[in-house]
Design a protein around this motif. Structure first.
Motif, PDB file in Angstrom:
ATOM      1  N   ASN A 226       6.888   1.745  10.457  1.00  0.00           N
ATOM      2  CA  ASN A 226       7.034   2.567  11.659  1.00  0.00           C
ATOM      3  C   ASN A 226       5.709   3.180  12.101  1.00  0.00           C
ATOM      4  O   ASN A 226       5.678   4.303  12.620  1.00  0.00           O
ATOM      5  N   ASP A 227       4.616   2.439  11.913  1.00  0.00           N
ATOM      6  CA  ASP A 227       3.307   2.970  12.294  1.00  0.00           C
ATOM      7  C   ASP A 227       3.073   2.950  13.804  1.00  0.00           C
ATOM      8  O   ASP A 227       2.054   3.419  14.292  1.00  0.00           O
ATOM      9  N   GLY A 228       4.038   2.394  14.563  1.00  0.00           N
ATOM     10  CA  GLY A 228       3.878   2.322  16.015  1.00  0.00           C
ATOM     11  C   GLY A 228       2.769   1.381  16.427  1.00  0.00           C
ATOM     12  O   GLY A 228       2.333   1.370  17.577  1.00  0.00           O
ATOM     13  N   SER A 229       2.320   0.542  15.510  1.00  0.00           N
ATOM     14  CA  SER A 229       1.145  -0.286  15.754  1.00  0.00           C
ATOM     15  C   SER A 229       1.258  -1.613  15.019  1.00  0.00           C
ATOM     16  O   SER A 229       2.145  -2.421  15.292  1.00  0.00           O
ATOM     17  N   PHE A 230       0.381  -1.816  14.058  1.00  0.00           N
ATOM     18  CA  PHE A 230       0.164  -3.085  13.377  1.00  0.00           C
ATOM     19  C   PHE A 230       1.402  -3.619  12.651  1.00  0.00           C
ATOM     20  O   PHE A 230       1.910  -4.699  12.950  1.00  0.00           O
ATOM     21  N   ASN A 231       1.909  -2.844  11.707  1.00  0.00           N
ATOM     22  CA  ASN A 231       3.071  -3.278  10.928  1.00  0.00           C
ATOM     23  C   ASN A 231       4.330  -3.358  11.792  1.00  0.00           C
ATOM     24  O   ASN A 231       5.137  -4.282  11.643  1.00  0.00           O
TER      25      ASN A 231
ATOM     26  N   THR B 207      -1.879  10.853   9.577  1.00  0.00           N
ATOM     27  CA  THR B 207      -1.799  11.337  10.964  1.00  0.00           C
ATOM     28  C   THR B 207      -2.549  12.654  11.146  1.00  0.00           C
ATOM     29  O   THR B 207      -3.120  12.911  12.204  1.00  0.00           O
ATOM     30  N   GLY B 208      -2.556  13.478  10.091  1.00  0.00           N
ATOM     31  CA  GLY B 208      -3.270  14.753  10.174  1.00  0.00           C
ATOM     32  C   GLY B 208      -4.761  14.548  10.387  1.00  0.00           C
ATOM     33  O   GLY B 208      -5.386  15.219  11.228  1.00  0.00           O
ATOM     34  N   ALA B 209      -5.331  13.609   9.638  1.00  0.00           N
ATOM     35  CA  ALA B 209      -6.761  13.314   9.779  1.00  0.00           C
ATOM     36  C   ALA B 209      -7.051  12.719  11.159  1.00  0.00           C
ATOM     37  O   ALA B 209      -8.097  12.986  11.760  1.00  0.00           O
TER      38      ALA B 209
ATOM     39  N   GLY C 255      -4.090   2.231  12.937  1.00  0.00           N
ATOM     40  CA  GLY C 255      -2.723   2.096  12.449  1.00  0.00           C
ATOM     41  C   GLY C 255      -1.932   3.378  12.593  1.00  0.00           C
ATOM     42  O   GLY C 255      -1.948   4.047  13.630  1.00  0.00           O
ATOM     43  N   GLY C 256      -1.233   3.773  11.502  1.00  0.00           N
ATOM     44  CA  GLY C 256      -0.422   4.985  11.534  1.00  0.00           C
ATOM     45  C   GLY C 256      -1.238   6.239  11.751  1.00  0.00           C
ATOM     46  O   GLY C 256      -0.746   7.215  12.346  1.00  0.00           O
ATOM     47  N   THR C 257      -2.482   6.261  11.301  1.00  0.00           N
ATOM     48  CA  THR C 257      -3.380   7.401  11.539  1.00  0.00           C
ATOM     49  C   THR C 257      -3.541   7.643  13.032  1.00  0.00           C
ATOM     50  O   THR C 257      -3.698   8.780  13.485  1.00  0.00           O
TER      51      THR C 257
ATOM     52  N   ASP D 177      -3.128  -2.620  18.991  1.00  0.00           N
ATOM     53  CA  ASP D 177      -2.225  -3.634  18.419  1.00  0.00           C
ATOM     54  C   ASP D 177      -1.019  -3.928  19.304  1.00  0.00           C
ATOM     55  O   ASP D 177      -0.833  -5.047  19.750  1.00  0.00           O
ATOM     56  N   SER D 178      -0.166  -2.933  19.545  1.00  0.00           N
ATOM     57  CA  SER D 178       0.970  -3.125  20.441  1.00  0.00           C
ATOM     58  C   SER D 178       0.771  -2.261  21.684  1.00  0.00           C
ATOM     59  O   SER D 178      -0.159  -1.451  21.751  1.00  0.00           O
ATOM     60  N   ASP D 179       1.641  -2.431  22.672  1.00  0.00           N
ATOM     61  CA  ASP D 179       1.622  -1.574  23.857  1.00  0.00           C
ATOM     62  C   ASP D 179       2.184  -0.217  23.438  1.00  0.00           C
ATOM     63  O   ASP D 179       3.392  -0.053  23.295  1.00  0.00           O
ATOM     64  N   GLN D 180       1.312   0.773  23.235  1.00  0.00           N
ATOM     65  CA  GLN D 180       1.751   2.058  22.693  1.00  0.00           C
ATOM     66  C   GLN D 180       2.150   3.071  23.775  1.00  0.00           C
ATOM     67  O   GLN D 180       2.337   4.250  23.483  1.00  0.00           O
ATOM     68  N   SER D 181       2.305   2.616  24.996  1.00  0.00           N
ATOM     69  CA  SER D 181       2.651   3.527  26.087  1.00  0.00           C
ATOM     70  C   SER D 181       3.942   4.289  25.809  1.00  0.00           C
ATOM     71  O   SER D 181       4.086   5.449  26.213  1.00  0.00           O
TER      72      SER D 181
END
Length: 370
Positions: free
Chosen positions: A74-79, A228-230, A251-253, A272-276
């Protein structure tokens, strides 16, 4: 009488000797026969494996599994993009699909072994961080088919390496950032400084500079794809230094980067993905790296008996990388410019730098994350 006893004794001894020789010969023959049988079995299995590679499989019994890196599914991206590709394959091709999530590096080998033990037909590892674990398991299981995203170092007959020209996609979003910034300051946050991630960096910086030679580019390597904090801290620091557009390849960061941009009311650029959909009013655009397409293609190839080991590279020309299709926050005139830039990259007129030497030859030593 003594002579008769001696003759009988000699005859008995010779008989025992012959029996011993006969017994030894029999064991050796059995042993040789067993080895020959094993050799024939091995050759037969190898032949069956070669034949199997060219046969279309029964979809409902065909199993494809993927192992995430530490960013999680669930990184909203790569994975997440990879899993969406595998879910599409499940829906359209009728295969069985499963993911196993890695929380730490120590999970990589056990997770791959879980799928091996469950007799999955194809096992896909998401990210170069799994390369060592995958190589170990692929060598130990030569009859299993594997694939890995973002690593081309494994030279085995049962490993397919899925690569991307990510610098091309990051160049496009860098161009957008350079044209969009009002403060003449933009940011770049990457998850780790590696050859793969640095390609994102070189592409982005080159795009920014070609669009706006006066732009300042702030850079931060967070050293994590799952913090995500960093990520948010990195974004906040850049905002404090006047950045008004920040691109993350983390990624998740990167979810933390997006959150920081959202709170500050500045633009974020996804990866990576369309993060809109993560933050519709904050995401300016995204550098698309179509891991979903690569995973789907690999599952289909294996199902159809067309699996091939070696390197397969996805580019802007074949749609494997691109700028996101969601354009709600982009100026129409800028979009036209981007289409022209894309055409120049595809034609070879614009060559996007991927390595340090090529980048510095044109732009100098301005990349700080090596």
């Amino acid at each position: 009488m003594k002579k008769r006893l001696l003759a009988i004794t000699m005859a008995a001894l010779m008989g025992c000797s012959l029996m011993a020789c006969s017994s030894g010969s029999s064991e050796t023959k059995t042993d040789t026969s067993s080895k020959a049988e094993e050799s024939k079995d091995s050759e037969s299995k190898a032949d069956e494996s070669k034949a199997d590679a060219g046969e279309k499989k029964d979809a409902k019994n065909f199993k494809v599994g993927m192992v995430t890196d530490v960013g999680g599914v669930n990184d909203g991206s790569f994975n997440q993009s990879a899993w969406e590709g595998l879910q599409k394959a499940q829906k359209e091709l009728g295969i069985q699909a499963k993911y196993v999530e890695s929380k730490t590096d120590a999970d990589y080998i056990p997770n791959i072994e879980t799928l091996v033990d469950d007799d999955y037909d194809l096992i896909i590892c998401i990210g170069y961080q799994l390369a060592d674990a995958l190589k170990t398991e692929a060598e130990a299981n030569p009859d299993k088919k594997f694939a890995i995203v973002d690593d081309s170092s494994i030279k085995l007959d049962n490993v397919a390496c899925l690569m991307f020209e990510q610098a091309q996609a990051s160049y496009l979003v860098g161009y957008v950032a350079g044209k969009t910034t009002k403060s003449n300051t933009v940011g770049l946050v990457i998850g780790m400084s590696t050859d793969t991630m640095n390609e994102f960096g070189y592409g982005y910086l080159a795009g920014v500079k070609d669009a706006n030679k006066d732009a300042t580019i702030l850079q931060n390597n967070v050293n994590s794809f799952a913090d995500t904090g960093a990520g948010k801290t990195a974004a906040n620091n850049m905002v404090a230094n006047k950045a008004d557009v920040i691109f993350h390849a983390a990624g998740g960061t990167g979810l933390g980067v997006i959150d920081g941009c959202k709170e500050a009311g500045i633009w974020a650029i996804g990866v990576d993905s369309d993060q809109s959909k993560v933050a519709p009013k904050t995401i300016l655009t995204s550098a698309m790296k179509r891991v979903d397409i690569a995973v789907y293609d690999e599952a289909k190839a294996a199902l159809d008996g067309e699996y091939k080991s070696g390197v397969k590279t996805y580019t802007l020309k074949d749609g494997g990388v691109d700028i996101a299709p969601t354009t709600d926050n982009l100026d129409p005139e800028l979009l036209k410019e981007v289409e022209g830039v894309k055409a120049d990259i595809i034609s070879g007129k614009t060559v996007v730098p991927k390595v340090k030497a090529d980048f510095e030859a044109k732009y100098g030593d301005i990349y700080e994350l090596d």
